[in-house]
Design a protein around this motif. Structure first.
Motif, PDB file in Angstrom:
ATOM      1  N   SER A  73      -5.020  -4.383  -0.315  1.00 17.10           N
ATOM      2  CA  SER A  73      -6.419  -4.118  -0.677  1.00 17.10           C
ATOM      3  C   SER A  73      -7.082  -3.189   0.333  1.00 17.10           C
ATOM      4  O   SER A  73      -7.801  -2.245  -0.038  1.00 17.10           O
ATOM      5  N   GLY A 101       0.823  -1.196   0.000  1.00 16.86           N
ATOM      6  CA  GLY A 101       0.000   0.000   0.000  1.00 16.86           C
ATOM      7  C   GLY A 101       0.860   1.251   0.000  1.00 16.86           C
ATOM      8  O   GLY A 101       1.834   1.370  -0.744  1.00 16.86           O
ATOM      9  N   ARG A 102       0.530   2.174   0.889  1.00 18.86           N
ATOM     10  CA  ARG A 102       1.266   3.440   0.965  1.00 18.86           C
ATOM     11  C   ARG A 102       2.411   3.383   1.966  1.00 18.86           C
ATOM     12  O   ARG A 102       2.960   4.412   2.348  1.00 18.86           O
ATOM     13  N   ASN A 108      -2.852   8.540  -7.719  1.00 19.16           N
ATOM     14  CA  ASN A 108      -3.075   7.777  -6.483  1.00 19.16           C
ATOM     15  C   ASN A 108      -1.977   6.744  -6.215  1.00 19.16           C
ATOM     16  O   ASN A 108      -2.076   5.961  -5.269  1.00 19.16           O
ATOM     17  N   PHE A 123      -1.051   4.318  -8.404  1.00 19.00           N
ATOM     18  CA  PHE A 123      -1.284   3.093  -9.156  1.00 19.00           C
ATOM     19  C   PHE A 123      -1.488   3.452 -10.632  1.00 19.00           C
ATOM     20  O   PHE A 123      -2.433   4.158 -10.976  1.00 19.00           O
ATOM     21  N   LEU A 155     -10.577  -6.309  -6.340  1.00 22.62           N
ATOM     22  CA  LEU A 155      -9.261  -6.215  -5.714  1.00 22.62           C
ATOM     23  C   LEU A 155      -8.764  -7.635  -5.492  1.00 22.62           C
ATOM     24  O   LEU A 155      -9.334  -8.387  -4.694  1.00 22.62           O
ATOM     25  N   ASP A 190      -4.905   1.895 -12.977  1.00 17.52           N
ATOM     26  CA  ASP A 190      -5.847   1.113 -12.152  1.00 17.52           C
ATOM     27  C   ASP A 190      -7.272   1.431 -12.598  1.00 17.52           C
ATOM     28  O   ASP A 190      -8.077   1.996 -11.860  1.00 17.52           O
ATOM     29  N   TRP A 203      -7.170  -3.372  -8.799  1.00 14.35           N
ATOM     30  CA  TRP A 203      -5.750  -3.706  -8.760  1.00 14.35           C
ATOM     31  C   TRP A 203      -5.559  -5.160  -8.319  1.00 14.35           C
ATOM     32  O   TRP A 203      -6.378  -5.720  -7.581  1.00 14.35           O
ATOM     33  N   TYR A 233      -5.810   0.321  -0.172  1.00 14.94           N
ATOM     34  CA  TYR A 233      -6.328   0.912  -1.411  1.00 14.94           C
ATOM     35  C   TYR A 233      -7.738   1.461  -1.184  1.00 14.94           C
ATOM     36  O   TYR A 233      -8.054   2.589  -1.592  1.00 14.94           O
TER      37      TYR A 233
END
Length: 401
Positions: free
Chosen positions: A332, A128-129, A257, A259, A314, A262, A266, A335
């Motif tokens: 997921s 993720g982030r 974002n 991605f 996802l 997307d 994703w 996101y």
């Protein structure tokens, strides 16, 4: 050892790639009507190939290609004690949880973890982030060492195995007359050995009555965290969410974002933009999506409970359509949280899976924090997290609620 690298089923496919389209067309022969599937429970390690794939559907050569290296699957999953519970996880694969989103800064902290523990982390990947990181180690890492690292390293709040989850049973059928859970008129249902007989009138969710009020709206988005979704299936394609901020296949992160392309969600198993359901012998995610939002009034297959909503696929699986690494699930969750914070109306996340070694206290185990933090952040963002109750036998035995 990285499971994602060792059991990669195919190269990342472009959403418009001809190879991907050919694969999906072949699968329509198997999945055209979103038929009912029973997903078997995962076995303990070592896992035989038959426990993950429907091996009878493939030649020996195809199975070798699926597995990459035959013995690899059998050595890839381990059962171990972790704090107050037992888990099944990928051998040598761990998840670190941080107190903030670090982006690519996770590499520095994982390096610090390795130095503290005297281990050499490999295949470090940001999840993720950057609230989590996945990495592999060849040496021993037990819960006591993990606790020591958490106490010593600033910003590290969790260190745990990359726990495995499994998809759970999907009771859907090709014809509306057999969808007794939507409208039970006492009709005769023939499920072979599982159940044959007449239903109980009114023993349903009153879907027909609810449809007089609403059939849903495309502005209402349901995220399906699963084995992926066969997004161009004729009974699903019209209800798949399309990211309005992305231009398909231009290789640019148009909406910023993080991605690229997307367009339809994703794949957090293989980390690409194609969340298609390529599960061998499975299709669990597509079946779940059909239950939720298969298109209605189109003279095809089934109808979903909310037949006019949008489905956000996802994919959380990289090596089996029915077994999901925690790393894919965490990606997921993050996101969904991120997209909600950006104003996307994802009202619920569907989670039809459970840990491969059931434990009712799993999300309260102090040494396993990654999933709890991901789910809490998702719900704090305003999303609903909808989980399955679990699989019993076909009579419902084995699950206490």
């Amino acid at each position: 050892m990285s499971m994602r690298r060792g059991l990669r089923l195919s190269a990342p496919r472009s959403l418009s790639g001809s190879a991907g389209r050919a694969i999906r067309r072949e699968r329509h022969d198997l999945m055209e009507t979103l038929e009912r599937r029973i997903v078997l429970s995962a076995s303990v390690a070592p896992v035989e190939l038959d426990a993950i794939f429907n091996t009878s559907a493939y030649t020996a050569a195809e199975l070798d290609e699926i597995a990459g290296t035959g013995p690899f699957i059998e050595s890839a999953i381990a059962r171990l004690s972790w704090g107050d519970t037992e888990v099944e996880s990928l051998v040598g694969s761990f998840i670190a949880t941080f107190d903030d989103h670090l982006g690519e800064g996770v590499h520095d902290v994982v390096s610090e973890i390795g130095g503290f523990l005297g281990l050499d982390p490999k295949n470090v990947e940001t999840i993720g982030r950057g609230r989590w990181a996945e990495f592999d180690v060849a040496g021993d890492l037990d819960v006591e060492a993990a606790r020591e690292a958490i106490a010593a390293i600033d910003g590290l709040i969790g260190l745990e195995p990359n726990v495995l989850y499994e998809g759970q049973a999907v009771p859907d059928d090709p014809d509306f007359g057999e969808l007794w859970h939507l409208d039970n008129s006492g009709q005769f249902i023939d499920f072979g050995l599982e159940f044959t007989g007449f239903g109980t009138p009114g023993s349903d969710i009153s879907a027909v009555e609810a449809w007089d009020i609403t059939i849903g709206s495309p502005n209402v988005i349901i995220a399906v965290i699963d084995s992926g979704v066969d997004w161009d299936h004729p009974d699903l394609v019209d209800n798949i969410w399309i990211n309005p901020g992305e231009i398909a296949d231009n290789g640019i992160d148009d909406d910023g974002n993080g991605f690229i392309d997307d367009v339809r969600g994703w794949d957090f198993g293989l980390n690409d933009n194609n969340p298609d359901d390529d599960s061998f012998g499975g299709g669990h995610g597509s079946g779940v999506a059909g239950l939720i939002g298969a298109t209605g009034d189109n003279k095809l297959g089934v109808t979903g409970v909310a037949r006019n909503i949008s489905i956000l696929p996802l994919k959380a699986s990289s090596f089996s359509g029915r077994t999901y690494e925690q790393s894919g699930l965490l990606g997921s969750y993050d996101y969904i949280t991120m997209m909600r914070q950006r104003g996307v109306n994802i009202v619920a996340a569907n989670a039809s899976y459970g840990r491969t070694l059931p434990d009712e206290s799993f999300l309260t185990v102090s040494d396993l924090v990654a999933s709890r933090i991901g789910i809490e952040a998702l719900t704090i963002s305003g999303d609903s997290f909808v989980a399955s109750a679990g699989n019993g036998d076909f009579l419902g035995n084995g699950i206490d609620l």
